[in-house]
Design a protein around this motif. Structure first.
Motif, PDB file in Angstrom:
ATOM      1  N   ARG A 158      79.091 113.168  38.714  1.00  0.00           N
ATOM      2  CA  ARG A 158      78.498 114.405  39.222  1.00  0.00           C
ATOM      3  C   ARG A 158      77.048 114.190  39.639  1.00  0.00           C
ATOM      4  NH1 ARG A 158      79.030 118.430  34.386  1.00  0.00           N
ATOM      5  NH2 ARG A 158      78.337 116.521  33.356  1.00  0.00           N
ATOM      6  N   PHE A 159      76.367 113.277  38.929  1.00  0.00           N
ATOM      7  CA  PHE A 159      74.962 113.004  39.234  1.00  0.00           C
ATOM      8  C   PHE A 159      74.784 111.623  39.871  1.00  0.00           C
ATOM      9  CE2 PHE A 159      75.273 115.791  35.553  1.00  0.00           C
ATOM     10  CZ  PHE A 159      74.522 116.865  35.973  1.00  0.00           C
ATOM     11  N   PHE A 160      75.592 110.653  39.411  1.00  0.00           N
ATOM     12  CA  PHE A 160      75.439 109.278  39.888  1.00  0.00           C
ATOM     13  C   PHE A 160      75.704 109.166  41.386  1.00  0.00           C
ATOM     14  CE2 PHE A 160      77.745 105.153  40.555  1.00  0.00           C
ATOM     15  CZ  PHE A 160      76.611 104.348  40.553  1.00  0.00           C
ATOM     16  N   LEU A 161      76.770 109.808  41.872  1.00  0.00           N
ATOM     17  CA  LEU A 161      77.124 109.691  43.291  1.00  0.00           C
ATOM     18  C   LEU A 161      76.053 110.283  44.215  1.00  0.00           C
ATOM     19  CD1 LEU A 161      79.117 108.933  45.506  1.00  0.00           C
ATOM     20  CD2 LEU A 161      80.297 111.099  45.099  1.00  0.00           C
ATOM     21  N   PRO A 162      75.648 111.559  44.019  1.00  0.00           N
ATOM     22  CA  PRO A 162      74.615 112.086  44.927  1.00  0.00           C
ATOM     23  C   PRO A 162      73.278 111.380  44.802  1.00  0.00           C
ATOM     24  CG  PRO A 162      75.136 113.684  43.201  1.00  0.00           C
ATOM     25  CD  PRO A 162      76.162 112.595  43.104  1.00  0.00           C
ATOM     26  N   LEU A 163      72.918 110.959  43.553  1.00  0.00           N
ATOM     27  CA  LEU A 163      71.624 110.275  43.405  1.00  0.00           C
ATOM     28  C   LEU A 163      71.654 108.890  44.047  1.00  0.00           C
ATOM     29  CD1 LEU A 163      68.817 110.677  42.260  1.00  0.00           C
ATOM     30  CD2 LEU A 163      69.554 109.550  40.153  1.00  0.00           C
ATOM     31  N   SER A 164      72.805 108.225  44.032  1.00  0.00           N
ATOM     32  CA  SER A 164      72.913 106.930  44.728  1.00  0.00           C
ATOM     33  C   SER A 164      72.660 107.116  46.219  1.00  0.00           C
ATOM     34  CB  SER A 164      74.305 106.323  44.510  1.00  0.00           C
ATOM     35  OG  SER A 164      74.511 106.008  43.159  1.00  0.00           O
ATOM     36  N   GLY A 165      73.229 108.180  46.787  1.00  0.00           N
ATOM     37  CA  GLY A 165      72.986 108.469  48.198  1.00  0.00           C
ATOM     38  C   GLY A 165      71.520 108.774  48.468  1.00  0.00           C
ATOM     39  N   LEU A 166      70.894 109.576  47.589  1.00  0.00           N
ATOM     40  CA  LEU A 166      69.477 109.907  47.767  1.00  0.00           C
ATOM     41  C   LEU A 166      68.607 108.658  47.672  1.00  0.00           C
ATOM     42  CD1 LEU A 166      69.184 113.219  45.670  1.00  0.00           C
ATOM     43  CD2 LEU A 166      69.216 112.974  48.157  1.00  0.00           C
ATOM     44  N   CYS A 167      68.916 107.778  46.698  1.00  0.00           N
ATOM     45  CA  CYS A 167      68.127 106.549  46.540  1.00  0.00           C
ATOM     46  C   CYS A 167      68.296 105.644  47.760  1.00  0.00           C
ATOM     47  CB  CYS A 167      68.552 105.808  45.272  1.00  0.00           C
ATOM     48  SG  CYS A 167      68.067 106.621  43.734  1.00  0.00           S
ATOM     49  N   GLY A 168      69.531 105.549  48.272  1.00  0.00           N
ATOM     50  CA  GLY A 168      69.759 104.740  49.473  1.00  0.00           C
ATOM     51  C   GLY A 168      68.978 105.274  50.658  1.00  0.00           C
ATOM     52  N   GLY A 169      69.020 106.602  50.854  1.00  0.00           N
ATOM     53  CA  GLY A 169      68.264 107.210  51.943  1.00  0.00           C
ATOM     54  C   GLY A 169      66.770 107.012  51.778  1.00  0.00           C
ATOM     55  N   LEU A 170      66.297 107.104  50.529  1.00  0.00           N
ATOM     56  CA  LEU A 170      64.869 106.935  50.245  1.00  0.00           C
ATOM     57  C   LEU A 170      64.419 105.504  50.564  1.00  0.00           C
ATOM     58  CD1 LEU A 170      62.304 108.234  49.057  1.00  0.00           C
ATOM     59  CD2 LEU A 170      63.069 107.486  46.795  1.00  0.00           C
ATOM     60  N   ILE A 171      65.221 104.528  50.149  1.00  0.00           N
ATOM     61  CA  ILE A 171      64.862 103.119  50.390  1.00  0.00           C
ATOM     62  C   ILE A 171      64.775 102.831  51.888  1.00  0.00           C
ATOM     63  CG2 ILE A 171      65.704 100.747  50.174  1.00  0.00           C
ATOM     64  CD1 ILE A 171      66.950 101.592  47.481  1.00  0.00           C
TER      65      ILE A 171
END
Length: 350
Positions: free
Chosen positions: A294-307
């Motif tokens: 629930r948190f890992f999937l969206p945060l992985s996307g946010l971290c990828g976009g941030l990088i």
């Protein structure tokens, strides 16, 4: 007993609240990185001028309208969306294979997509000959899909462990890179230039149709993955325990592999090969919120976009007036960052 249940419930609510705040913080950081990417570039325009043009394109003249809406905004949004796609693809690749080193780049999927694209560019050979002007993109997608399927079937071979999977992925990576070099050797100057675009990664071909395509793909794939969040979380307990909880493991892996192939192939077809985003983004997310999908999937996307947004900004800031290929920047900042991340992490996260 009642007090214990209340304490446990209170602890769970605090954990959910903390992870929700981390998600909100990640979203705000991503917006800040997007704005920084939008503000920085040749011309040294003030942030107020850029924002004014953003909300009222005609307010600062046609020149600013072209610079903001046709040049800077497509590049910034493409970096963000491709980063999200790579982050999500890497997170799910690590989940379904049970391997912390799995991502579309290290397992050769991105290289396979690049080889498929190069095959169409140099020799005009396509797995779908009637694809027309979509021949290059279709080849990239199908080679990524076939490589994903190959990796999946290898995982089903009895006695194959995570280390073997990584070695097979590295072998595929070098194989497709060698085939790519072979195509480059016989390519014309124009064809070679197009192939190099795939290999180095570049945001220079960002466009609004590609942005709409990426948004449409994410709008389909992300809800499907979030719908399967509990099954994916259960899969981290192992195949047998997930099956005992009612999860159809084979079907889940096939669904996720198709989604991963779509995301990886689309990313490569838009900006070329970009490494480490799909590897580092999920690891940062795992450190912050754990394995709960629930948190890992969206945060992985946010971290990828941030990088990738930060890398896009850095690529423009190193030498004024020069924009370096995004793939070079992610590799340069990704390797030392990933090593420091692993060395500083004192907990066993996998």
């Amino acid at each position: 007993m009642t007090e214990t249940i209340e304490t446990t419930g209170s602890g769970y609510r605090l954990t959910v609240r903390r992870r929700t705040l981390i998600l909100v913080g990640g979203l705000l950081a991503l917006l800040a990185a997007l704005l920084a990417d939008l503000f920085i570039g040749p011309g040294n325009f003030s942030p107020l001028t850029v924002i004014g043009t953003l909300f009222d394109p005609a307010s600062y003249g046609v020149r600013m309208e072209v610079i903001v809406w046709d040049l800077r905004l497509p590049v910034a949004l493409t970096a963000l969306l491709v980063g999200v796609m790579l982050g999500v693809a890497g997170a799910q690749m690590q989940t379904i294979l049970g391997n912390p080193l799995a991502d579309p780049f290290t397992l050769g999927i991105s290289s396979a997509a690049s080889f498929g694209a190069a095959l169409a560019i140099v020799l005009g050979i396509g797995l779908i000959p009637v694809a027309g002007h979509l021949l290059v993109t279709a080849n990239a997608f199908l080679f990524a899909l076939l490589t994903s399927g190959m990796l999946y079937f290898i995982t089903r071979v009895r006695g194959v462990n995570a280390e073997t999977m990584i070695l097979v992925g590295i072998a595929l990576l070098f194989t497709f890179n060698s085939l790519l070099a072979l195509l480059q050797y016989g390519a014309s100057e124009t064809q070679l230039q197009q192939v190099v675009f795939w290999m180095m990664g570049s945001l220079g071909r960002a466009s609004w149709p590609k942005i709409f395509g990426a948004v449409a793909l994410l709008a389909v794939v992300l809800p499907l993955m979030l719908h399967r969040r509990w099954a994916l979380t259960a899969l981290r307990l192992g195949d047998d325990k997930a099956a005992s909880l009612g999860v159809n493991v084979v079907r889940l892996r096939i669904e996720m592999l198709i989604c991963i192939s779509l995301l990886a192939a689309t990313s490569v077809s838009f900006v070329g090969t970009v490494g480490f985003v799909g590897l580092v983004g999920p690891h940062i997310a795992r450190i912050l919120v754990g394995e709960d999908q629930r948190f890992f999937l969206p945060l992985s996307g946010l971290c990828g976009g941030l990088i990738l947004s930060i890398a896009s900004t850095v690529s423009k800031a190193i030498v004024p007036g020069v924009i370096y290929p995004i793939g070079i920047i992610t590799s340069l900042i990704g390797i030392p960052f990933f090593i420091s991340l692993v060395m500083k992490s004192r907990r066993r996260l996998w």
